[in-house]
Design an enzyme around this catalytic site. Structure first.
Site, mmCIF file in Angstrom:
data_model
loop_
_atom_site.group_PDB
_atom_site.id
_atom_site.type_symbol
_atom_site.label_atom_id
_atom_site.label_comp_id
_atom_site.label_asym_id
_atom_site.label_seq_id
_atom_site.Cartn_x
_atom_site.Cartn_y
_atom_site.Cartn_z
ATOM 1 N N GLY A 156 0.605 -1.125 -0.156
ATOM 2 C CA GLY A 156 0.158 0.042 -0.431
ATOM 3 C C GLY A 156 1.154 1.402 0.110
ATOM 4 O O GLY A 156 2.372 1.520 0.755
ATOM 5 N N GLN A 158 2.834 9.977 0.921
ATOM 6 C CA GLN A 158 4.104 9.539 0.936
ATOM 7 C C GLN A 158 5.259 10.075 -0.347
ATOM 8 O O GLN A 158 6.290 9.841 -0.364
ATOM 9 C CB GLN A 158 4.125 7.971 0.800
ATOM 10 C CG GLN A 158 3.858 7.504 2.544
ATOM 11 C CD GLN A 158 3.528 6.197 2.416
ATOM 12 O OE1 GLN A 158 2.701 5.428 1.957
ATOM 13 N NE2 GLN A 158 4.893 5.343 2.743
ATOM 14 N N CYS A 207 7.560 0.002 6.558
ATOM 15 C CA CYS A 207 6.578 1.109 5.581
ATOM 16 C C CYS A 207 7.602 1.579 4.775
ATOM 17 O O CYS A 207 8.924 1.823 5.266
ATOM 18 C CB CYS A 207 6.212 1.814 7.217
ATOM 19 S SG CYS A 207 5.455 4.253 5.770
ATOM 20 N N LEU A 208 7.453 2.220 3.511
ATOM 21 C CA LEU A 208 8.072 2.944 2.284
ATOM 22 C C LEU A 208 9.096 3.522 2.718
ATOM 23 O O LEU A 208 10.179 4.070 2.607
ATOM 24 C CB LEU A 208 7.631 2.716 1.798
ATOM 25 C CG LEU A 208 7.049 1.681 0.680
ATOM 26 C CD1 LEU A 208 6.894 2.063 -0.908
ATOM 27 C CD2 LEU A 208 8.233 0.814 -0.171
ATOM 28 N N HIS A 251 -3.068 1.014 7.716
ATOM 29 C CA HIS A 251 -1.889 1.629 8.062
ATOM 30 C C HIS A 251 -1.930 2.803 7.397
ATOM 31 O O HIS A 251 -1.548 4.151 7.320
ATOM 32 C CB HIS A 251 -0.967 1.053 7.663
ATOM 33 C CG HIS A 251 0.674 1.750 7.044
ATOM 34 N ND1 HIS A 251 1.287 0.893 8.151
ATOM 35 C CD2 HIS A 251 1.032 2.098 6.634
ATOM 36 C CE1 HIS A 251 2.926 1.267 7.420
ATOM 37 N NE2 HIS A 251 1.994 2.186 6.892
ATOM 38 N N GLU A 252 -1.851 2.762 6.005
ATOM 39 C CA GLU A 252 -2.103 4.355 5.212
ATOM 40 C C GLU A 252 -3.248 4.563 5.695
ATOM 41 O O GLU A 252 -3.196 6.399 4.879
ATOM 42 C CB GLU A 252 -2.799 3.329 3.579
ATOM 43 C CG GLU A 252 -1.996 2.036 2.918
ATOM 44 C CD GLU A 252 -1.124 2.691 3.213
ATOM 45 O OE1 GLU A 252 0.034 3.655 2.806
ATOM 46 O OE2 GLU A 252 0.104 1.340 3.204
ATOM 47 N N HIS A 306 -1.365 7.989 7.182
ATOM 48 C CA HIS A 306 -0.573 8.310 6.839
ATOM 49 C C HIS A 306 -1.852 9.622 6.619
ATOM 50 O O HIS A 306 -1.375 10.505 6.059
ATOM 51 C CB HIS A 306 0.011 7.671 5.218
ATOM 52 C CG HIS A 306 0.999 7.313 5.597
ATOM 53 N ND1 HIS A 306 2.171 7.739 5.950
ATOM 54 C CD2 HIS A 306 1.106 5.689 5.238
ATOM 55 C CE1 HIS A 306 3.272 6.476 6.719
ATOM 56 N NE2 HIS A 306 2.400 4.607 5.612
HETATM 57 NI NI NI Z 1 3.348 3.402 5.312
#
Ligand code: NI
Length: 172
Positions: A47, A52, A98-99, A140-141, A144
């Protein structure tokens, strides 16, 4: 479509609140397509959220289908514009990455089952229940979009934050 640059902690954009999308227009569609391509360009990525990529807009894309933790029944690619959790049920703790925090993984507390509503990539209303790994990815997304990272949700930096052994690389 193009692969976007993913911001990493402590970039200040990751701590900002994203703005709702008023209309799903061509510009928003392009961003969604780029986000999808960016997500698929990272091995193991399930995701990504618009902030981000430095765009402070309330858009998330999720696809857990290729991940080893994916349940046999999952939704595949999910795009949600202006996502809102309208139901939360149960509790769970799971390993998250997480990226934007490529060096770490953490044991994160979440709810097990959610109902989420928003709009799809065509601006059409959507609303659905999901559980488990897919539910966790969506939670999670969405966080953000409010400037919240998974490291904010772990109870102990000492025991619940771990160094990642293998970096999330480009390609499959
Ligand atoms: Ni993330």
């Amino acid at each position: 479509m193009s692969i976007l640059t993913v911001l990493t902690y402590p970039d200040s954009a990751l701590r900002k609140k994203s703005k709702p999308i008023v209309k799903v227009n061509a510009k928003v569609e392009k961003l969604i397509n780029d986000m999808i391509e960016t997500m698929y360009s990272f091995r193991g990525c399930v995701g990504i959220s618009a902030p981000q990529t430095g765009r402070l807009q309330r858009i998330i894309v999720v696809d857990v289908s290729k991940h080893k933790k994916a349940p046999p029944r999952n939704s595949g690619l999910i795009v949600i514009v202006n996502p809102v959790l309208i139901h939360r049920e149960g509790r769970t703790i799971s390993r998250e990455g997480c990226l934007s925090l490529p060096d770490y993984i953490g044991n994160v507390r979440r709810v097990e089952k959610i109902k989420v509503k928003g709009k799809d990539r065509y601006g059409k209303r959507l609303e659905f229940f999901t559980t488990g790994f897919e539910s966790i990815a969506i939670q999670h997304e969405i966080e953000h979009l409010n400037g919240v990272l998974f490291i904010d949700r772990i109870s102990s930096l000492k025991t619940d934050l771990l160094m990642r052994k293998r970096m999330p690389g480009k390609g499959k």
